[in-house]
Design an enzyme around this catalytic site. Structure first.
Site, PDB file in Angstrom:
ATOM      1  N   PHE A 136     -53.240 -11.172 -14.823  1.00 22.88           N
ATOM      2  CA  PHE A 136     -53.709 -10.330 -15.935  1.00 22.88           C
ATOM      3  C   PHE A 136     -55.198 -10.068 -15.750  1.00 22.88           C
ATOM      4  O   PHE A 136     -55.989 -11.007 -15.665  1.00 22.88           O
ATOM      5  CB  PHE A 136     -53.480 -10.989 -17.300  1.00 22.88           C
ATOM      6  CG  PHE A 136     -53.969 -10.118 -18.442  1.00 22.88           C
ATOM      7  CD1 PHE A 136     -53.150  -9.126 -18.978  1.00 22.88           C
ATOM      8  CD2 PHE A 136     -55.256 -10.248 -18.938  1.00 22.88           C
ATOM      9  CE1 PHE A 136     -53.607  -8.290 -19.998  1.00 22.88           C
ATOM     10  CE2 PHE A 136     -55.721  -9.415 -19.962  1.00 22.88           C
ATOM     11  CZ  PHE A 136     -54.894  -8.437 -20.493  1.00 22.88           C
ATOM     12  N   ASP A 223     -61.438 -13.862 -10.806  1.00 22.90           N
ATOM     13  CA  ASP A 223     -61.523 -13.510 -12.222  1.00 22.90           C
ATOM     14  C   ASP A 223     -61.574 -14.810 -13.027  1.00 22.90           C
ATOM     15  O   ASP A 223     -60.568 -15.484 -13.202  1.00 22.90           O
ATOM     16  CB  ASP A 223     -60.299 -12.654 -12.597  1.00 22.90           C
ATOM     17  CG  ASP A 223     -60.279 -12.251 -14.070  1.00 22.90           C
ATOM     18  OD1 ASP A 223     -61.071 -12.799 -14.856  1.00 22.90           O
ATOM     19  OD2 ASP A 223     -59.445 -11.381 -14.424  1.00 22.90           O
ATOM     20  N   LYS A 252     -65.102 -13.515 -21.978  1.00 23.43           N
ATOM     21  CA  LYS A 252     -64.658 -14.359 -23.091  1.00 23.43           C
ATOM     22  C   LYS A 252     -65.688 -15.370 -23.618  1.00 23.43           C
ATOM     23  O   LYS A 252     -66.357 -15.112 -24.598  1.00 23.43           O
ATOM     24  CB  LYS A 252     -63.353 -15.050 -22.714  1.00 23.43           C
ATOM     25  CG  LYS A 252     -62.174 -14.058 -22.629  1.00 23.43           C
ATOM     26  CD  LYS A 252     -60.831 -14.711 -22.724  1.00 23.43           C
ATOM     27  CE  LYS A 252     -59.722 -13.705 -22.993  1.00 23.43           C
ATOM     28  NZ  LYS A 252     -59.169 -13.037 -21.817  1.00 23.43           N
TER      29      LYS A 252
HETATM   30  C1  LIG Z   1     -58.853 -11.720 -21.362  1.00 24.57           C
HETATM   31  C2  LIG Z   1     -58.878 -11.494 -19.920  1.00 24.57           C
HETATM   32  C3  LIG Z   1     -59.298 -10.273 -19.379  1.00 24.57           C
HETATM   33  C4  LIG Z   1     -59.633  -9.082 -20.235  1.00 24.57           C
HETATM   34  O1  LIG Z   1     -60.725  -9.309 -21.061  1.00 24.57           O
HETATM   35  P1  LIG Z   1     -61.025  -8.295 -22.270  1.00 24.57           P
HETATM   36  O2  LIG Z   1     -62.343  -8.774 -22.797  1.00 24.57           O
HETATM   37  O3  LIG Z   1     -59.912  -8.431 -23.243  1.00 24.57           O
HETATM   38  O4  LIG Z   1     -61.102  -6.936 -21.686  1.00 24.57           O
HETATM   39  C5  LIG Z   1     -59.369 -10.165 -18.008  1.00 24.57           C
HETATM   40  N1  LIG Z   1     -59.052 -11.186 -17.203  1.00 24.57           N
HETATM   41  C6  LIG Z   1     -58.648 -12.367 -17.681  1.00 24.57           C
HETATM   42  C7  LIG Z   1     -58.340 -13.484 -16.745  1.00 24.57           C
HETATM   43  C8  LIG Z   1     -58.534 -12.567 -19.053  1.00 24.57           C
HETATM   44  O5  LIG Z   1     -58.103 -13.735 -19.531  1.00 24.57           O
END
Ligand SMILES: *Cc1c(COP(=O)(O)O)cnc(C)c1O
Length: 400
Positions: A136, A223, A252
């Site tokens: 994701f 990521d 986050k």
């Molecule tokens: C939450 C998340 C995203 C997206 O972040 P947003 O601030 O909602 O755009 C991307 N990568 C990972 C691993 C995430 O947990």
């Protein structure tokens, strides 16, 4: 999740989330209260966002002071707080440059642009990026194309091209890609998959990917939007494997609730110049102050050690209380990023946990996820176990 007989509580807000009928008014530490005065233990932390919990006594006055001074200027001017936060992020990651934005998907978009630009700079006209099953990366058109979940992609085609997908923790699959696809420029994965169900990349796998990237001249892009920034007990989850990526998107938890995103890069990925990328809000003084103060308070309060120690207690408590329970598939994760995989969809546990005074999430349909504030105490961890485990046992005992 809104009961069908209940009128929509937010009729003018697009219905993009299945929301519980709970509205929070305020919080303190790891606790939040709703409009009916009910109190909840926060096992979710706004989805791994509220690093310092709620209304932290050191963060609040710092942000108040910053709001009274300067919220936003513009990237047409120097923003000294950007340099302060960038310098800190480089110091704790071993990387060298930072681009600031406001969200996780933007940080990932920047990473994808960096990978493509690095490819073009090397004469690769149609660069490809390796991505993963169950990944994701966000909900923009490019990041949802990199994401593996068909629910995230359905209805939004055509997808962005230039991605090659492989299974996680399978180095042979990546080696086959290396042998077959000359246009690959980068490997892009979450060090611990979050939305995909709390699936950690194994340390040896990460080390193998690092070696392959070095041998091929590929960028390793990790990521760490969800798993980074102290959540696993180190600043970044990949540090458990003793490796350093070339590109690392963050968001986050970085601002403890104030929107802050960043992509942190090493020398091989320092390829963007004036005009290549930008963001109006990115790096604004309020966001930067939130990041600087979050990192400072994390150090002052020893929150990396706390995440490791209390996360260990939480995991041990869950393992003890769910040992031998039929329907519990696996308890996974590290520090304060834990998942309990069940053998069936368990979204109903969200409401039941809220009714019992606990905030959790369910991801990948069958995985109960805990990503609480990093200030969680051992006693609060024990309370999570005491509320959650009986709910899971009762749920699994129901006739299917
Ligand atoms: C939450 C998340 C995203 C997206 O972040 P947003 O601030 O909602 O755009 C991307 N990568 C990972 C691993 C995430 O947990």
């Amino acid at each position: 999740m809104n009961a069908p007989d209940r009128p929509a509580a937010m009729p003018h807000v697009m219905n993009t989330y299945g929301r519980l009928p709970v509205a929070l008014t305020h919080g303190r530490g790891c606790w939040v209260w709703d409009t009916h005065g009910r109190k909840y233990l926060d096992g979710l932390g706004g989805i791994a966002v509220n690093t310092l919990g709620h209304a932290h006594p050191k963060l609040v006055p710092a942000l108040q002071e910053q709001i009274g001074r300067l919220i936003h200027s513009s990237n047409y001017y120097e923003v000294p707080l950007q340099e302060q936060l960038a310098e800190r992020l480089c110091a704790i990651s071993g990387l060298t440059k930072v681009f600031f934005c406001s969200t996780g998907l933007e940080a990932n978009e920047a990473a994808l642009k960096i990978a493509r630009k690095a490819g073009h700079d090397r004469g690769i006209e149609r660069p490809e990026i390796v991505v993963y099953d169950n990944a994701f990366h966000g909900r923009s058109i490019a990041t949802l194309s990199a994401t593996a979940n068909p629910k995230v992609q359905a209805g939004f085609g055509p997808l962005v091209e230039g991605f090659v997908r492989v299974p996680l923790n399978d180095l042979a699959a990546l080696e086959r890609v290396a042998a077959e696809r000359p246009n690959v420029v980068a490997v892009f994965l979450e060090t611990i998959q979050g939305e995909g169900g709390i699936n950690p990349a194994r340390w040896e796998y990460l080390q193998g990917v690092r070696r392959l990237c070095d041998a091929r001249g590929w960028l390793l892009m990790l990521d760490e939007v969800q798993c980074g920034l102290g959540r696993t007990g180190k600043w970044f989850a990949h540090q458990w494997a003793g490796i350093v990526p070339d590109v690392m998107p963050l968001a986050k938890g970085l601002g403890s609730g104030v929107p802050v995103g960043a992509v942190v890069v090493g020398p091989k990925a320092d390829v963007l110049g004036p005009g290549n990328h930008g963001s109006t809000f990115g790096g604004n003084p309020l966001a930067m102050r939130a990041g600087v103060e979050t990192l400072r308070i994390m150090v002052e309060e020893g929150l990396l050690d706390n995440a490791a120690r209390v996360g260990g207690l939480l995991k041990a408590g869950l393992e003890r209380e769910l040992a031998g329970v039929e329907g519990v598939v696996e308890i996974r994760g590290q520090g304060l990023m834990l998942g309990i995989e069940l053998d069936r969809p368990c979204g109903v546990l969200l409401q039941r946990a809220a009714d019992a005074g606990l905030m959790i999430s369910v991801t990948a349909d069958r995985v109960v996820r805990l990503v609480p504030p990093l200030i969680l105490s051992a006693d609060e961890a024990a309370q999570i176990v005491a509320i959650l485990c009986p709910l899971i046992r009762a749920f699994l005992a129901e006739a299917q």
